[in-house]
Structures are given as structure tokens and as C-alpha cells.
Scaffold this motif. Sequence first.
Motif, PDB file in Angstrom:
ATOM      1  N   TRP A   2       1.414  -1.048   0.283  1.00 58.37           N
ATOM      2  CA  TRP A   2      -0.330   0.111  -0.136  1.00 58.37           C
ATOM      3  C   TRP A   2       0.435   1.259   0.131  1.00 58.37           C
ATOM      4  N   ARG A  57       0.789   4.007  -2.706  1.00 55.08           N
ATOM      5  CA  ARG A  57       0.135   5.081  -2.612  1.00 55.08           C
ATOM      6  C   ARG A  57       1.666   6.123  -2.806  1.00 55.08           C
ATOM      7  N   SER A  58       2.832   5.762  -2.314  1.00 56.78           N
ATOM      8  CA  SER A  58       4.302   6.431  -2.910  1.00 56.78           C
ATOM      9  C   SER A  58       4.502   6.832  -4.986  1.00 56.78           C
ATOM     10  N   GLY A  80       0.938   9.848  -3.022  1.00 58.45           N
ATOM     11  CA  GLY A  80       0.128  10.250  -1.772  1.00 58.45           C
ATOM     12  C   GLY A  80       1.070  11.263  -0.623  1.00 58.45           C
ATOM     13  N   GLU A  86      -9.774   0.168  -2.447  1.00 57.27           N
ATOM     14  CA  GLU A  86      -8.079   0.292  -2.552  1.00 57.27           C
ATOM     15  C   GLU A  86      -7.859  -0.253  -3.657  1.00 57.27           C
TER      16      GLU A  86
END
Length: 175
Positions: free
Chosen positions: A22, A26-27, A31, A165
Amino acid sequence: MSDTAYIGESTELVLGQEFLTWLWFRSATGGIFNDKSGRPFSVSLEQRIVVQGGDGDHVETASVSGVGSELREARMGLSMGKKVTRALLRLERAPEEWQLSIKASDFSLGSLKTPKIESSSRDGADPDALFLEKMYLVEACLELLDVLYADFIALRLDARAWKEESAGIAHWMRA
């Protein structure tokens, strides 16, 4: 080993792998997070990621590294069912930057690099000041990791949000 210990270790490993996957997602998708005081910070997984798949005698591990690399082989491993087992993270909260490795199996941290501390050569300066500053920076890094994990757990425990997600992660892995 008792059954209870095995279940606990298995759960920690799965959560650790999902957390690191995750974080990578996200990176890679831009994110930005907020620390406890509301200051923005970012996280990136870079230079080194280890993915692993299979079980028993048939475990396959791929370690991918490279400065400025897109880590395509590791992403391909994810799409084939492998899980992130170790990663090198960079946390940035202007003007500070930390780098550390984290293992999915037990959330252990390694090779933590804090922002540089300017040493003071003044006479009469507190001899403990450099040590205390370093400990402050280590604690600040741990607080950022706490925020990341709390965000992940909140998302993971919300069935609808996690389903959305997960779909985003699956799409990212195929891209």
C-alpha cells in the motif's frame, strides 16, 4: 510453536506485506500525508524492494534495486502474486528527510538515516545537545511511521474503502 503463535505471526506478516505494498502504491500515485500536527509529508519507496512469493520449499524472492529505477521487475512480481517483504523508504517533511528500511515480517527498522545535525563547536555548548537532537529526529521519524500505519489500518478495517483501494492497487500493478 503453538497454533496461537503461528496465527499471530502469520497475521503480522500479511499486514506487513499489505502495508508495504500500500505504501508503494500511495508513493507511486502521489500520496501526501499529514502528520499529527497537520504538516504535510510524503513517502517514497525507492532504490531497493524485495518481493517474495510461494511457500514451503518453493519460495521465490526477487530483490530489485537501482537509483532512479521504476523497479519494474518488482512490480511484475506483485502482479504475479508476490508480496513486498522489505523496502527502503524515504520520508520527507520539509526541510527534513529520513531514509530507512522496513521488514514486513516484524516491522523491524534498519539503517535509519536522519536529517543531518549541524554540530556546534562553541565552547560551553551543552554536550548532550547533539545526542538529544538525534533522538528527537529518530522520534519524529517514528511518529511519521505511526501516522502512515494508522492511516493504513483505518483504511484496511473499512471493508468498502479497502475494496476500492485494492482495485486501485490492482490497476496500478498492471499499468
